[in-house]
Motif scaffolding. Structure first.
Motif, PDB file in Angstrom:
ATOM      1  N   GLY A 151       0.610  -2.639  -1.013  1.00 29.60           N
ATOM      2  CA  GLY A 151      -0.671  -2.982  -0.408  1.00 29.60           C
ATOM      3  C   GLY A 151      -1.095  -1.982   0.655  1.00 29.60           C
ATOM      4  O   GLY A 151      -2.255  -1.531   0.693  1.00 29.60           O
ATOM      5  N   GLN A 152      -0.150  -1.581   1.515  1.00 30.44           N
ATOM      6  CA  GLN A 152      -0.466  -0.630   2.575  1.00 30.44           C
ATOM      7  C   GLN A 152      -0.764   0.758   2.001  1.00 30.44           C
ATOM      8  O   GLN A 152      -1.679   1.455   2.463  1.00 30.44           O
ATOM      9  CB  GLN A 152       0.691  -0.558   3.563  1.00 30.44           C
ATOM     10  N   SER A 154      -1.945   1.497  -0.905  1.00 33.90           N
ATOM     11  CA  SER A 154      -3.184   1.549  -1.678  1.00 33.90           C
ATOM     12  C   SER A 154      -4.425   1.360  -0.809  1.00 33.90           C
ATOM     13  O   SER A 154      -5.550   1.544  -1.290  1.00 33.90           O
ATOM     14  CB  SER A 154      -3.167   0.481  -2.778  1.00 33.90           C
ATOM     15  N   GLU A 155      -4.262   0.995   0.455  1.00 36.72           N
ATOM     16  CA  GLU A 155      -5.408   0.734   1.334  1.00 36.72           C
ATOM     17  C   GLU A 155      -6.371   1.924   1.430  1.00 36.72           C
ATOM     18  O   GLU A 155      -7.600   1.749   1.366  1.00 36.72           O
ATOM     19  CB  GLU A 155      -4.914   0.325   2.716  1.00 36.72           C
ATOM     20  N   ARG A 158      -9.558   2.600  -0.900  1.00 36.13           N
ATOM     21  CA  ARG A 158     -10.870   1.972  -0.754  1.00 36.13           C
ATOM     22  C   ARG A 158     -11.970   3.014  -0.538  1.00 36.13           C
ATOM     23  O   ARG A 158     -13.122   2.817  -0.916  1.00 36.13           O
ATOM     24  CB  ARG A 158     -10.856   1.005   0.430  1.00 36.13           C
ATOM     25  N   ARG A 204      -6.424  -6.013  -3.367  1.00 41.68           N
ATOM     26  CA  ARG A 204      -7.149  -5.079  -2.503  1.00 41.68           C
ATOM     27  C   ARG A 204      -8.537  -4.754  -3.049  1.00 41.68           C
ATOM     28  O   ARG A 204      -9.250  -3.922  -2.518  1.00 41.68           O
ATOM     29  CB  ARG A 204      -6.344  -3.775  -2.367  1.00 41.68           C
ATOM     30  N   SER A 275      -6.361 -11.511  -7.684  1.00 40.94           N
ATOM     31  CA  SER A 275      -4.900 -11.482  -7.776  1.00 40.94           C
ATOM     32  C   SER A 275      -4.389 -12.745  -8.447  1.00 40.94           C
ATOM     33  O   SER A 275      -3.539 -12.676  -9.359  1.00 40.94           O
ATOM     34  CB  SER A 275      -4.296 -11.330  -6.372  1.00 40.94           C
TER      35      SER A 275
END
Length: 554
Positions: A151-152, A154-155, A158, A204, A275
């Motif tokens: 998650g971090q 792939s941030e 954006r 995300r 998700s």
């Protein structure tokens, strides 16, 4: 942050997830593998229990592929029926999907708890079961941590200008997206890892729900291909269950993809977020395949048998080949004395196979390759088959009236057969694991350590031959000698262990690297020797030469 750096971070997070998944699977197999396999064998005769057993085993092993391979080997050995095997695999897919659902919850607090607890358990004790439990906990902690890292990592995507273009392309070309997801899953060798990655990216906002469902179907295709690929060199009977899984799950994913593209159903019922919709779509798909698989299990199994047979080249017939005959003549069952003689002949053949296994295993410690390892494992399958056949045969013998001596001999043969099967299991499930570890890591024993292991093995092999002689001759003096050798070997084991620890204290590098293999091998050989020595106990008890569990003084 540049795109290449983002991809490096994302690749690292995915790599950690794959490593953690394998770590949990390995820990469960080492700690509870034998128990799980045994329970799976016993519960798969009932269709409903076969589904539940497959589900539970997949949750424990974190892998539906592992369950497919295991059930395939059971079906190939005739332990379970093909239809029951298909149902167990259906349950395994449900279990794998449920694991994925569980890991999508907020489990952040588990990371430090699992890492600390698992590390303490692994490092604070030498007990094998506690260390493997520690390994499992550390693996779970790393798995949850890897999801946070994904998650971090792939941030920053954006702000990417290329990502929306790529997503738009795949959203407009579902077939390519479906095949790509299948390839990624095959590359990961894990449907759990693939679904978790997609769920994390969807969370995300990178993957829209419609594309996510297409990717889920591709994941199921890719996952169904893994087991047939891994078993392509196995016996035809072993390959039937994996091929049947490909028929149900792989073909089912294609059918569902076509229906999804035609109907385009609303996805709101699957969850509030993208998700959740992806994970719930994965669960729903496998539930649908399970419901379809219940009435079709027999048909699918016959179809997969036909496919396997179609792709199997017939073996050339050797006119001089010697066929192994069974001594278990059913016509002799009404005459217990003859039936017991037949069973003795068959047990002796098991003794010969075990002796070959015991002799070859030490050779593999010195020089091993994958072919030799598989060949030795195949011998254990032969022992298991004969063990099962002998027990059933002797059970039939007991239906007749027998003398006291015949009844005692029947129990003696059953006991010996059980012990021989246990010896085979120790060689394959324990010692072959040490061989594989030594081969994979390129380890070498010290000259002193190898001499000690070889000498200890030679003593066990000599005692095995004594035990086999006692089983046939029932000679009291040979039986007494065998039990005395057990005591001598106990002292030998203490002496060998002390010498090994002295080398560890001196910091000998090879001793440090091979310490666990050395000590575990000595322990396994000692256990084998104890099992074989116990074959002599019925003879000694009959002669009044045992006092409790010890020999009387002569």
């Amino acid at each position: 942050m540049s795109g290449s750096v983002v991809l490096v971070h994302l690749a690292g997070a995915v790599a950690l997830m794959l490593f953690a998944t394998r770590m949990v699977k390995t820990g469960v197999e080492r700690a509870y593998g034998d128990v799980l396999r045994h329970r799976l064998r016993n519960t798969m005769r009932n269709p409903f229990m076969a589904v539940l057993a497959g589900t539970g085993l997949a949750i424990a092993l974190q892998s539906s592929t592992a369950v497919t391979l295991l059930v395939g080997s059971f079906a190939g050995s005739g332990i379970v029926s093909g239809a029951a095997g298909q149902l167990a695999v259906r349950g395994a897919e449900i279990g794998s999907a449920l694991v994925t659902k569980l890991l999508t919850f907020d489990l952040t607090l588990l990371v430090p708890v699992c890492l600390v607890t698992g590390t303490v358990m692994f490092m604070a004790t030498e007990r094998r079961d506690w260390r493997q439990l520690g390994r499992i906990l550390v693996g779970i902690g790393l798995l949850v941590l890897s999801l946070e890292m994904i998650g971090q990592a792939s941030e920053p995507l954006r702000d990417s200008e290329m990502l929306p273009i790529i997503i738009t392309y795949f959203a407009g070309d579902p077939i390519t997206a479906y095949l790509l997801a299948a390839f990624v899953t095959w590359l990961f060798q894990s449907s759990i890892a693939a679904i978790l990655l997609m769920a994390a990216l969807a969370g995300r906002g990178f993957i829209p729900p419609e594309l996510g469902v297409v990717l889920v179907l591709g994941v199921n295709l890719g996952s169904s291909i893994i087991a047939p690929m891994l078993t392509r060199g196995a016996d035809a009977a072993v390959r039937v269950v994996p091929v049947g899984n490909l028929l149900m799950r792989g073909v089912g994913s294609v059918v569902m993809l076509i229906l999804f593209m035609i109907v385009n159903p609303p996805l709101g019922l699957l969850g509030a977020t993208a998700s959740d919709q992806i994970v719930n779509a994965h669960i729903l798909f496998n539930v649908i395949i399970l419901m379809a698989g219940l009435p079709l299990a027999g048909l699918v199994y016959r179809g997969s048998e036909w496919i396997v047979k179609l792709g199997t080249k017939p073996e050339p017939v050797d006119p001089f080949a010697v066929t192994e005959l069974s001594a278990l003549n059913e016509q002799a069952l009404d005459t217990p004395s003859q039936a017991l003689a037949n069973a003795t002949r068959e047990v002796v053949r098991v003794c010969e196979t075990v002796e070959i296994m015991l002799k070859r295993i030490i050779e593999l410690y010195e020089s091993a390759d994958e072919g030799k390892i598989k060949a030795l494992a195949a011998l254990d399958d032969r022992v298991d088959r004969k063990h099962a056949a002998i027990k059933i045969y002797l059970a039939k013998v007991t239906r007749n009236v027998m003398t006291e001596d015949e009844a005692l001999r029947c129990q003696e043969l059953i006991g010996a057969c059980v012990k021989l099967e246990q010896v085979g299991d120790i060689i394959v499930r324990n010692m072959l694991v040490h061989v594989q570890k030594k081969l994979d890591q390129g380890l070498e024993f010290t000259p002193e350590g190898w001499r000690e292991l070889s000498a200890f093995h030679a003593s066990v092999l000599a005692n095995a031959r004594l035990a086999f002689n006692v089983l046939v001759s029932r000679d009291a003096e040979t039986a007494r000698q065998l039990v005395l050798e057990k005591d001598r070997l106990r002292d030998f084991e203490k002496e060998t262990s002390q010498k090994h620890f002295l080398r560890l204290r001196d910091g000998t590098p090879k001793s440090i690297e091979t310490s666990s293999i050395h000590l575990d091998t000595i322990r396994d050989l000692k256990q084998i020797n104890s099992l074989l020595a116990s074959i002599a106990y019925p003879v000694l008890e009959e002669q009044g030469l045992l006092s409790g569990s010890r020999l009387k003084a002569s």
